[in-house]
Write a protein that holds these residues in place. Structure first.
Motif, PDB file in Angstrom:
ATOM      1  N   ALA A  86      48.454  35.208 109.688  1.00  0.00           N
ATOM      2  CA  ALA A  86      47.605  34.158 109.111  1.00  0.00           C
ATOM      3  C   ALA A  86      46.770  33.465 110.174  1.00  0.00           C
ATOM      4  O   ALA A  86      45.676  32.978 109.895  1.00  0.00           O
ATOM      5  CB  ALA A  86      48.460  33.140 108.353  1.00  0.00           C
ATOM      6  N   ASP A  87      47.280  33.429 111.404  1.00  0.00           N
ATOM      7  CA  ASP A  87      46.540  32.788 112.496  1.00  0.00           C
ATOM      8  C   ASP A  87      45.292  33.575 112.879  1.00  0.00           C
ATOM      9  O   ASP A  87      44.411  33.052 113.569  1.00  0.00           O
ATOM     10  CB  ASP A  87      47.434  32.641 113.736  1.00  0.00           C
ATOM     11  CG  ASP A  87      48.587  31.672 113.507  1.00  0.00           C
ATOM     12  OD1 ASP A  87      48.559  30.951 112.484  1.00  0.00           O
ATOM     13  OD2 ASP A  87      49.509  31.642 114.341  1.00  0.00           O
ATOM     14  N   GLU A  88      45.218  34.826 112.433  1.00  0.00           N
ATOM     15  CA  GLU A  88      44.094  35.693 112.784  1.00  0.00           C
ATOM     16  C   GLU A  88      43.014  35.709 111.701  1.00  0.00           C
ATOM     17  O   GLU A  88      42.017  36.419 111.823  1.00  0.00           O
ATOM     18  CB  GLU A  88      44.598  37.119 113.019  1.00  0.00           C
ATOM     19  CG  GLU A  88      45.670  37.226 114.107  1.00  0.00           C
ATOM     20  CD  GLU A  88      46.305  38.605 114.142  1.00  0.00           C
ATOM     21  OE1 GLU A  88      45.634  39.590 113.759  1.00  0.00           O
ATOM     22  OE2 GLU A  88      47.480  38.698 114.543  1.00  0.00           O
ATOM     23  N   MET A  89      43.236  34.939 110.612  1.00  0.00           N
ATOM     24  CA  MET A  89      42.278  34.919 109.504  1.00  0.00           C
ATOM     25  C   MET A  89      41.980  33.477 109.103  1.00  0.00           C
ATOM     26  O   MET A  89      42.717  32.561 109.453  1.00  0.00           O
ATOM     27  CB  MET A  89      42.857  35.693 108.302  1.00  0.00           C
ATOM     28  CG  MET A  89      43.130  37.160 108.585  1.00  0.00           C
ATOM     29  SD  MET A  89      43.827  38.062 107.157  1.00  0.00           S
ATOM     30  CE  MET A  89      45.505  37.423 107.112  1.00  0.00           C
ATOM     31  N   VAL A  90      40.898  33.281 108.375  1.00  0.00           N
ATOM     32  CA  VAL A  90      40.548  31.958 107.837  1.00  0.00           C
ATOM     33  C   VAL A  90      41.250  31.822 106.487  1.00  0.00           C
ATOM     34  O   VAL A  90      40.953  32.555 105.540  1.00  0.00           O
ATOM     35  CB  VAL A  90      39.024  31.801 107.672  1.00  0.00           C
ATOM     36  CG1 VAL A  90      38.690  30.434 107.073  1.00  0.00           C
ATOM     37  CG2 VAL A  90      38.326  31.993 109.004  1.00  0.00           C
ATOM     38  N   MET A  91      42.174  30.877 106.396  1.00  0.00           N
ATOM     39  CA  MET A  91      43.032  30.741 105.220  1.00  0.00           C
ATOM     40  C   MET A  91      42.555  29.609 104.316  1.00  0.00           C
ATOM     41  O   MET A  91      42.275  28.498 104.773  1.00  0.00           O
ATOM     42  CB  MET A  91      44.473  30.464 105.667  1.00  0.00           C
ATOM     43  CG  MET A  91      45.044  31.438 106.686  1.00  0.00           C
ATOM     44  SD  MET A  91      45.183  33.119 106.053  1.00  0.00           S
ATOM     45  CE  MET A  91      46.370  32.876 104.725  1.00  0.00           C
ATOM     46  N   THR A  92      42.486  29.899 103.012  1.00  0.00           N
ATOM     47  CA  THR A  92      42.126  28.895 102.018  1.00  0.00           C
ATOM     48  C   THR A  92      43.120  28.987 100.870  1.00  0.00           C
ATOM     49  O   THR A  92      43.436  30.083 100.416  1.00  0.00           O
ATOM     50  CB  THR A  92      40.704  29.119 101.479  1.00  0.00           C
ATOM     51  OG1 THR A  92      39.783  29.131 102.573  1.00  0.00           O
ATOM     52  CG2 THR A  92      40.300  28.037 100.505  1.00  0.00           C
ATOM     53  N   ALA A  93      43.624  27.841 100.394  1.00  0.00           N
ATOM     54  CA  ALA A  93      44.586  27.826  99.291  1.00  0.00           C
ATOM     55  C   ALA A  93      44.134  26.866  98.206  1.00  0.00           C
ATOM     56  O   ALA A  93      43.565  25.812  98.487  1.00  0.00           O
ATOM     57  CB  ALA A  93      45.966  27.434  99.801  1.00  0.00           C
ATOM     58  N   VAL A  94      44.412  27.245  96.960  1.00  0.00           N
ATOM     59  CA  VAL A  94      44.042  26.441  95.788  1.00  0.00           C
ATOM     60  C   VAL A  94      45.313  26.075  95.038  1.00  0.00           C
ATOM     61  O   VAL A  94      46.130  26.943  94.728  1.00  0.00           O
ATOM     62  CB  VAL A  94      43.116  27.225  94.838  1.00  0.00           C
ATOM     63  CG1 VAL A  94      42.618  26.321  93.708  1.00  0.00           C
ATOM     64  CG2 VAL A  94      41.954  27.849  95.586  1.00  0.00           C
ATOM     65  N   THR A  95      45.485  24.795  94.715  1.00  0.00           N
ATOM     66  CA  THR A  95      46.600  24.360  93.890  1.00  0.00           C
ATOM     67  C   THR A  95      46.075  23.512  92.740  1.00  0.00           C
ATOM     68  O   THR A  95      44.959  23.002  92.781  1.00  0.00           O
ATOM     69  CB  THR A  95      47.648  23.596  94.726  1.00  0.00           C
ATOM     70  OG1 THR A  95      48.869  23.533  94.007  1.00  0.00           O
ATOM     71  CG2 THR A  95      47.173  22.198  95.089  1.00  0.00           C
ATOM     72  N   GLY A  96      46.887  23.357  91.700  1.00  0.00           N
ATOM     73  CA  GLY A  96      46.475  22.625  90.506  1.00  0.00           C
ATOM     74  C   GLY A  96      47.069  23.293  89.282  1.00  0.00           C
ATOM     75  O   GLY A  96      47.544  24.429  89.346  1.00  0.00           O
ATOM     76  N   THR A  97      47.043  22.612  88.147  1.00  0.00           N
ATOM     77  CA  THR A  97      47.618  23.175  86.925  1.00  0.00           C
ATOM     78  C   THR A  97      46.732  24.282  86.369  1.00  0.00           C
ATOM     79  O   THR A  97      47.205  25.383  86.061  1.00  0.00           O
ATOM     80  CB  THR A  97      47.818  22.083  85.864  1.00  0.00           C
ATOM     81  OG1 THR A  97      48.571  21.010  86.419  1.00  0.00           O
ATOM     82  CG2 THR A  97      48.542  22.635  84.649  1.00  0.00           C
ATOM     83  N   GLY A 108      42.221  23.363 101.880  1.00  0.00           N
ATOM     84  CA  GLY A 108      43.087  23.287 100.708  1.00  0.00           C
ATOM     85  C   GLY A 108      42.304  22.691  99.561  1.00  0.00           C
ATOM     86  O   GLY A 108      41.523  21.750  99.760  1.00  0.00           O
ATOM     87  N   LEU A 109      42.480  23.224  98.347  1.00  0.00           N
ATOM     88  CA  LEU A 109      41.713  22.770  97.188  1.00  0.00           C
ATOM     89  C   LEU A 109      42.651  22.318  96.083  1.00  0.00           C
ATOM     90  O   LEU A 109      43.685  22.941  95.837  1.00  0.00           O
ATOM     91  CB  LEU A 109      40.828  23.891  96.638  1.00  0.00           C
ATOM     92  CG  LEU A 109      39.668  24.410  97.464  1.00  0.00           C
ATOM     93  CD1 LEU A 109      40.153  25.405  98.507  1.00  0.00           C
ATOM     94  CD2 LEU A 109      38.650  25.111  96.574  1.00  0.00           C
TER      95      LEU A 109
END
Length: 482
Positions: free
Chosen positions: A99-110, A196-197
């Motif tokens: 994961a340190d070698e890539m641009v990470m984006t995460a989405v949370t929500g219902t 983070g979204l």
């Protein structure tokens, strides 16, 4: 790999093993343990992994990492402060911190997580020429290659394996859904997210979290694990969610003041359009997916893209041509018929309200809602969904949706009080296939029939077994007279 390498950065209470010992691999399910493995025992909610240490040793585990050391444990062992977090760290160490070698984006929500990830993936691919990994409810993807998925967010060790697979395949970016379960159970622990979204928070998963406050606090974990946080300013839970955030915050909204706002909304049967407005610019946006909720999903994506250095104008040009997301207000072909059938994943009160409200805006005839509620899940939402269906649909068909180990009739009995006293006509057809046939056979000209709950799923879970059931096939077969 040596044990000491696997344990790097793991908070250890006690070590009763040779740090130089060689470990073949790591397992956390005794049924999958193989000779030479480090077995990680975690406290569970249905079962406790510590009870399976003897089985793992029998299978060939050469060392055990646990939180509670069983009396008389004869193989080498490591006692960790928290074995769930330890598994996440061990996984990152084992796979070389991909994961340190890539641009990470995460989405949370219902609601809206899946749509958001697909739209953002398209923008990253077209704006940056990036190869993007996607992890989510519908499927996992490495670029354009599709991989099956069992849960929204995999267990931490499998997640790290997937990250490594993505990186080896040339991915530079990852867009993933982060479920409340995954955040609370530390499946994504230690992952450094660039962005983070947060989409929204409405009632769901209270069988697990028990209260909305606890549900919100689980989602909030993401905003202590990302550098930039994008959130829905219109959501009533936003203030609590962002209260302990350690990230740089960026808001979006329609009703309240926000860093990115939607103005001049145009909600049509086949698209949404609006002006995306920041303090510096105003850009016209159009997306070929209907519904006001899509305005929020789109704002979320635009805001995330901005945080990743992609201008609004460039995102707008890409979104115009983005294809539909499977199982999200998806039109099912009904050639020769004067009615429309949509498939949507709506399986929570808010999801049902969103899709039915949207359909009412463009349906030429009746809005027909076909839905059920999942078994072995939050029972309190069942009458609420019945009430929403009665208020927003012109005709309601109550049926089954993954009854699991519950009696389908008992689930329906929990839904029906929500329809009591309503003037909206409804029928109960317990078998979902028969319910879809009923909806088609009784359709009137101009009707829009919304098959709610299954979305991308192509199965029905009865007991503990998955049975193939694709609503697209059911519709096609019925039209063909099969």
């Amino acid at each position: 790999m040596k044990l000491k390498e696997l344990l790097e950065n793991v908070p250890v209470r006690a070590l009763h093993a040779d740090p130089e010992m060689e470990i073949r691999s790591v397992s956390y399910d005794s049924r999958n343990t193989q000779p030479g493995d480090l077995f990680v025992a975690m406290r569970g909610f249905a079962t406790d992994g510590h009870a399976y240490i003897p089985k793992a040793v029998e299978q060939g585990a050469v060392c055990v990492l646990c939180q509670d050391v069983p009396e008389g444990l004869e193989v080498p062992w490591v006692q960790a402060e928290d074995s769930r977090r330890a598994l996440a760290i061990v996984g990152a160490n084992f796979f070389g911190h991909p994961a340190d070698e890539m641009v990470m984006t995460a989405v949370t929500g219902t609601n809206g997580k899946t749509t958001t990830t697909y739209l953002l993936k398209a923008i990253l691919e077209q704006a940056l020429g990036a190869k993007v990994g996607l992890i989510g409810t519908n499927q996992n993807m490495i670029g354009q290659e599709s991989l099956p998925t069992e849960r929204t967010t995999p267990e931490s060790f499998e997640l790290q394996r997937l990250f490594r697979q993505m990186r080896e395949a040339g991915c530079t970016h990852v867009v993933m859904e982060a479920s409340s379960h995954a955040l609370y159970l530390d499946r994504v622990y230690g992952v450094d997210y660039a962005v983070g979204l947060f989409t929204n928070l409405t009632q769901d998963h209270l069988d697990f979290h028990k209260t909305m406050e606890a549900y919100c606090d689980a989602k909030a974990i993401l905003f202590r694990s990302c550098r930039r946080g994008v959130y829905n300013a219109d959501d009533p839970w936003a203030e609590r969610l962002m209260r302990g955030a350690s990230c740089q915050a960026y808001s979006y909204g329609v009703e309240k003041p926000a860093d990115l706002r939607a103005e001049n909304l145009d909600l049509a049967a086949d698209h949404i359009a609006f002006d995306a407005v920041t303090a510096q610019e105003r850009v016209k946006i159009r997306v070929g997916i209907p519904g006001k909720f899509m305005v929020y999903n789109t704002l979320n994506v635009l805001a995330a893209a901005l945080q990743l250095g992609i201008p609004l104008e460039q995102s707008a040009q890409i979104l115009v041509n983005v294809p539909h997301v499977k199982g999200r207000v998806e039109v099912v072909p009904t050639p020769g018929k004067d009615y429309t059938i949509l498939i949507d994943y709506a399986h929570s009160p808010d999801g049902l309200e969103n899709v039915l409200s949207s359909v009412r805006e463009f349906s030429r005839g009746r809005t027909v809602a076909l839905f059920g509620c999942g078994g072995d899940r939050d029972k309190t939402k069942r009458p609420k969904m019945g009430k929403i269906a009665a208020e927003l649909a012109d005709f309601v068909i109550v049926t089954s949706d993954n009854p699991r180990t519950e009696d389908p009739e008992a689930i329906i009995a929990d839904i029906l009080p929500g329809l009591a006293g309503s003037q909206t006509p409804h029928v109960v057809v317990t078998d979902r296939i028969e319910a879809i046939h009923y909806a088609m056979d009784h359709a009137q000209p101009g009707d829009t029939i919304v098959l709610c709950g299954k979305g991308h799923e192509t199965y029905q879970i009865v007991g503990t077994e998955k049975h193939h059931m694709d609503e697209r096939e059911i519709v096609a077969d019925h039209l063909a007279g099969k």
